[in-house]
Design an enzyme around this catalytic site. Sequence first.
Site, PDB file in Angstrom:
ATOM      1  N   GLU A 374       0.828  -1.217   0.000  1.00  0.00           N
ATOM      2  CA  GLU A 374       0.000   0.000   0.000  1.00  0.00           C
ATOM      3  C   GLU A 374       0.863   1.268   0.000  1.00  0.00           C
ATOM      4  O   GLU A 374       0.531   2.245  -0.657  1.00  0.00           O
ATOM      5  CB  GLU A 374      -0.898  -0.038   1.250  1.00  0.00           C
ATOM      6  CG  GLU A 374      -1.755   1.181   1.494  1.00  0.00           C
ATOM      7  CD  GLU A 374      -2.939   1.290   0.550  1.00  0.00           C
ATOM      8  OE1 GLU A 374      -3.143   0.397  -0.301  1.00  0.00           O
ATOM      9  OE2 GLU A 374      -3.659   2.291   0.640  1.00  0.00           O
ATOM     10  N   THR A 502     -11.990   6.964 -13.295  1.00  0.00           N
ATOM     11  CA  THR A 502     -10.958   6.562 -12.345  1.00  0.00           C
ATOM     12  C   THR A 502     -11.311   5.258 -11.634  1.00  0.00           C
ATOM     13  O   THR A 502     -10.473   4.675 -10.952  1.00  0.00           O
ATOM     14  CB  THR A 502     -10.654   7.698 -11.338  1.00  0.00           C
ATOM     15  OG1 THR A 502      -9.462   7.387 -10.631  1.00  0.00           O
ATOM     16  CG2 THR A 502     -11.801   7.905 -10.368  1.00  0.00           C
TER      17      THR A 502
END
Length: 520
Positions: A374, A502
Amino acid sequence: MTLRRWLALASVAALANGELVQVPNLQLPSTAAAHQKAVVDLFNVSYTAYKSVSFREQVVMYSLVNRKYAWSHDDLLPVTKSYSDGLDGWGATVSDALDTMWLMGFHDWFNEAVDYVATVDFSLSKTNSAVSLFETTIRHVGGLLSAYELSGQNQRYSALVKKAEQVAQQMTYAFVGNNAIPYGNVNFADHTPVSGLSSIATAGTLTLEWNRLSLYTGNDTYRQLAEKSVQHVINMPKVLPGMPTELIDPSTGKPSGTYVSWGSGSDSYYEYLIKYPRLTNTNDNSYTDAWLLAVDSSIKVLLKYSTVGNWAYLADYDGHNILHVGSHLACFYGGNWILGGKLTNNDTIYDLGLQLTDACWNTYASTATGIGPEGFAYISSDGSYTGNSPPTPDQLLFYNTHGYYITASDYILRPEVLESNFYAWRATGDTKYLDNAVSVIQSFQQYLPTTVAYTGINDVNNKMSSKSNDMPSFWFGEVLKYLYLTFDDPNNISLDNYVFNTECHPFKTPTAKNIYGSVA
Ligand SMILES: *[C@@H]1O[C@H](CO)[C@@H](O)[C@H](O)[C@H]1NC(C)=O
Ligand SMILES: *[C@@H]1O[C@H](CO)[C@@H](O)[C@H](O)[C@H]1NC(C)=O
Ligand SMILES: *[C@@H]1O[C@H](CO)[C@@H](O)[C@H](O)[C@H]1NC(C)=O
Ligand SMILES: *[C@@H]1O[C@H](CO)[C@@H](O)[C@H](O)[C@H]1NC(C)=O
């Protein structure tokens, strides 16, 4: 000639020439079909679990009704076999999965999902929470309208437009008075926004979806609000040329702070600057010019190469210092620079897009699971400052082999690295990008399964990592769609005929020059 003027001329010429993004006549190897089938299987298992449980499990649970784990809710919790409603409980997974189901050929599920959507009352939050303008636009409005478009604008599916309009109508209350910038969250019950700062990602990530909504409803209000908002950001004071700070006060329209980044809070403002003119073929160069200026600043100030491996990253900048950080979220930038480099016919930007993509892929290739983290950081010739504690001895050891070190070790089923990898495949035709996707599918099959579906893991660098308990809707909308399309006929959903929002919902680009030209 000023840079701005030069950029303007360059961008007009390029977009008018209709530069191709994909390698012409790109062919898939014969092995692609089997990999695509593996992706369809991941989807099949995941959506089956979201919908219901097997007969055997029902017996075990002494339940005679067809017990559902998560159907109609936002997320499946694949470990506890339950659900969560973090996005107002309308069924974010359904909206995000619709177009993927259409493309993969799950037409019965698609019909079932449209019939469900038609019953949802989007004018009130099911959880009595404030509604996020950003998340609701990209997942629900984007997902519903893309599904409507892909399925042929069929009357049978007209509820998709009606429901997108119903939820967007309520979201217009984020725009107060004559404010150009919307608030980030709205209380649907009393039509009041939640006070607080907004972000350029929120203000700049409405144009694709709200433009299509205006097209399909015939109500131009949505397009006008979305354009007014992003135009305000384009014209407001900047920290670096073309790069505003991420926070804005909607009540004054003034920037707040000096933080610049391609990551969270700013990301899709930049993403849409180059996608919106492609969607509309508008003669207004302000979007492309703003994107080119931001990229130019990024090359001059934010582009950093690691001292180990020479990997390319875009750093953050807090107004005083460079922060040598990266994130899974920001890794969309490789694909975005590939797309924009092609559209503006700029090889420098295109080549950097490939370098950024390869560096993000390296975050996957370097871990024990073959899945990337992440958050990460790196060291470049100008130092290692991150705004946080310096690397530990273990992190330095990892850095010295891999050219980055892990600062947040979880994987939550995000798409961005696979997104950029997809753009790189379609733009170069280099089969190493197919190999990357094959390797990810194998890692997913190996490290993400629960008894019913797939879930995130807490440590990508540990083969025995503990699991998290969430299957966000973007697993269906983005991760599995980008992987599926990587192994699909490149003429299907070609990057020369579609732009993706997106959340990976594709919209057909017009051939006409007019903004309201036919979408056919
Ligand atoms: C989905 O899985 C079910 C159950 O295994 C199977 O019968 C069905 O053929 C699969 N569908 C597709 C499109 O692969
Ligand atoms: C267009 O949409 C706006 C915002 O939802 C709404 O206030 C207005 O009444 C709509 N106009 C028409 C003609 O339906
Ligand atoms: C491409 O973009 C870079 C970065 O803004 C710029 O320096 C360069 O001159 C551009 N090249 C062309 C051919 O437009
Ligand atoms: C995608 O490509 C396959 C293989 O060429 C083809 O059979 C299929 O009809 C295409 N699908 C769409 C939606 O164009």
